[in-house]
Design a protein around this motif. Sequence first.
Motif, PDB file in Angstrom:
ATOM      1  N   ASN A  18      17.352 -45.821  -7.807  1.00  0.00           N
ATOM      2  CA  ASN A  18      16.774 -45.268  -6.586  1.00  0.00           C
ATOM      3  C   ASN A  18      16.964 -46.270  -5.443  1.00  0.00           C
ATOM      4  O   ASN A  18      16.249 -47.264  -5.368  1.00  0.00           O
ATOM      5  CB  ASN A  18      15.286 -44.982  -6.796  1.00  0.00           C
ATOM      6  CG  ASN A  18      14.597 -44.489  -5.550  1.00  0.00           C
ATOM      7  OD1 ASN A  18      15.223 -44.225  -4.535  1.00  0.00           O
ATOM      8  ND2 ASN A  18      13.287 -44.365  -5.625  1.00  0.00           N
ATOM      9  N   ILE A  24      10.801 -41.721  -6.698  1.00  0.00           N
ATOM     10  CA  ILE A  24      11.418 -40.432  -6.984  1.00  0.00           C
ATOM     11  C   ILE A  24      10.871 -39.900  -8.302  1.00  0.00           C
ATOM     12  O   ILE A  24      10.836 -40.627  -9.301  1.00  0.00           O
ATOM     13  CB  ILE A  24      12.952 -40.556  -7.071  1.00  0.00           C
ATOM     14  CG1 ILE A  24      13.544 -40.909  -5.712  1.00  0.00           C
ATOM     15  CG2 ILE A  24      13.572 -39.259  -7.600  1.00  0.00           C
ATOM     16  CD1 ILE A  24      15.045 -41.129  -5.737  1.00  0.00           C
ATOM     17  N   GLN A  25      10.454 -38.640  -8.282  1.00  0.00           N
ATOM     18  CA  GLN A  25      10.050 -37.923  -9.494  1.00  0.00           C
ATOM     19  C   GLN A  25      10.789 -36.596  -9.495  1.00  0.00           C
ATOM     20  O   GLN A  25      10.607 -35.791  -8.581  1.00  0.00           O
ATOM     21  CB  GLN A  25       8.550 -37.663  -9.516  1.00  0.00           C
ATOM     22  CG  GLN A  25       7.717 -38.860  -9.827  1.00  0.00           C
ATOM     23  CD  GLN A  25       6.268 -38.473 -10.055  1.00  0.00           C
ATOM     24  OE1 GLN A  25       5.784 -37.472  -9.539  1.00  0.00           O
ATOM     25  NE2 GLN A  25       5.580 -39.280 -10.819  1.00  0.00           N
ATOM     26  N   ARG A  26      11.615 -36.393 -10.503  1.00  0.00           N
ATOM     27  CA  ARG A  26      12.396 -35.157 -10.601  1.00  0.00           C
ATOM     28  C   ARG A  26      12.595 -34.802 -12.065  1.00  0.00           C
ATOM     29  O   ARG A  26      12.444 -35.646 -12.943  1.00  0.00           O
ATOM     30  CB  ARG A  26      13.771 -35.325  -9.964  1.00  0.00           C
ATOM     31  CG  ARG A  26      13.703 -35.513  -8.478  1.00  0.00           C
ATOM     32  CD  ARG A  26      14.996 -35.115  -7.802  1.00  0.00           C
ATOM     33  NE  ARG A  26      14.825 -35.281  -6.374  1.00  0.00           N
ATOM     34  CZ  ARG A  26      15.466 -36.157  -5.638  1.00  0.00           C
ATOM     35  NH1 ARG A  26      16.344 -36.947  -6.169  1.00  0.00           N
ATOM     36  NH2 ARG A  26      15.244 -36.229  -4.346  1.00  0.00           N
ATOM     37  N   THR A  27      13.003 -33.579 -12.280  1.00  0.00           N
ATOM     38  CA  THR A  27      13.452 -33.156 -13.596  1.00  0.00           C
ATOM     39  C   THR A  27      14.933 -32.864 -13.475  1.00  0.00           C
ATOM     40  O   THR A  27      15.351 -32.103 -12.608  1.00  0.00           O
ATOM     41  CB  THR A  27      12.691 -31.902 -14.066  1.00  0.00           C
ATOM     42  OG1 THR A  27      11.297 -32.224 -14.144  1.00  0.00           O
ATOM     43  CG2 THR A  27      13.175 -31.447 -15.421  1.00  0.00           C
ATOM     44  N   ILE A  28      15.722 -33.531 -14.304  1.00  0.00           N
ATOM     45  CA  ILE A  28      17.165 -33.347 -14.244  1.00  0.00           C
ATOM     46  C   ILE A  28      17.657 -32.690 -15.540  1.00  0.00           C
ATOM     47  O   ILE A  28      17.055 -32.856 -16.603  1.00  0.00           O
ATOM     48  CB  ILE A  28      17.915 -34.672 -13.996  1.00  0.00           C
ATOM     49  CG1 ILE A  28      17.683 -35.665 -15.141  1.00  0.00           C
ATOM     50  CG2 ILE A  28      17.531 -35.279 -12.673  1.00  0.00           C
ATOM     51  CD1 ILE A  28      18.561 -36.888 -15.082  1.00  0.00           C
ATOM     52  N   GLN A  66      11.282 -40.665 -13.465  1.00  0.00           N
ATOM     53  CA  GLN A  66      10.528 -41.352 -12.418  1.00  0.00           C
ATOM     54  C   GLN A  66      11.248 -42.660 -12.133  1.00  0.00           C
ATOM     55  O   GLN A  66      11.562 -43.412 -13.051  1.00  0.00           O
ATOM     56  CB  GLN A  66       9.107 -41.641 -12.871  1.00  0.00           C
ATOM     57  CG  GLN A  66       8.296 -40.416 -13.163  1.00  0.00           C
ATOM     58  CD  GLN A  66       6.912 -40.773 -13.665  1.00  0.00           C
ATOM     59  OE1 GLN A  66       6.534 -41.938 -13.731  1.00  0.00           O
ATOM     60  NE2 GLN A  66       6.150 -39.762 -14.011  1.00  0.00           N
TER      61      GLN A  66
END
Length: 81
Positions: A18, A24-28, A66
């Motif tokens: 990052n 950053i919090q995402r679902t990939i 995360q």
Amino acid sequence: WMHVNPNLRERAFLLVFNPTDQPIQRTIRLPLYYAGVEDQVYVKVKDRQELMVRLEDDKSIQLPIQIPPRGYNWYVLRQDK
């Protein structure tokens, strides 16, 4: 970056970075077809507890990630515990 090798116990290694000043919090979606895993995979996040994730029909998983600001995180994926 992701490296896979179906001949190793640790089938895949994922490194995420990052460069921003915000967490950053995402679902990939992570394709694991070439990692040689079936049904489920065990995911270890840095030094945290391992979690089991079931593969979707296309041999991928949805992985929540995360990443701290200006930091990185790594994930090791194994077929068995």
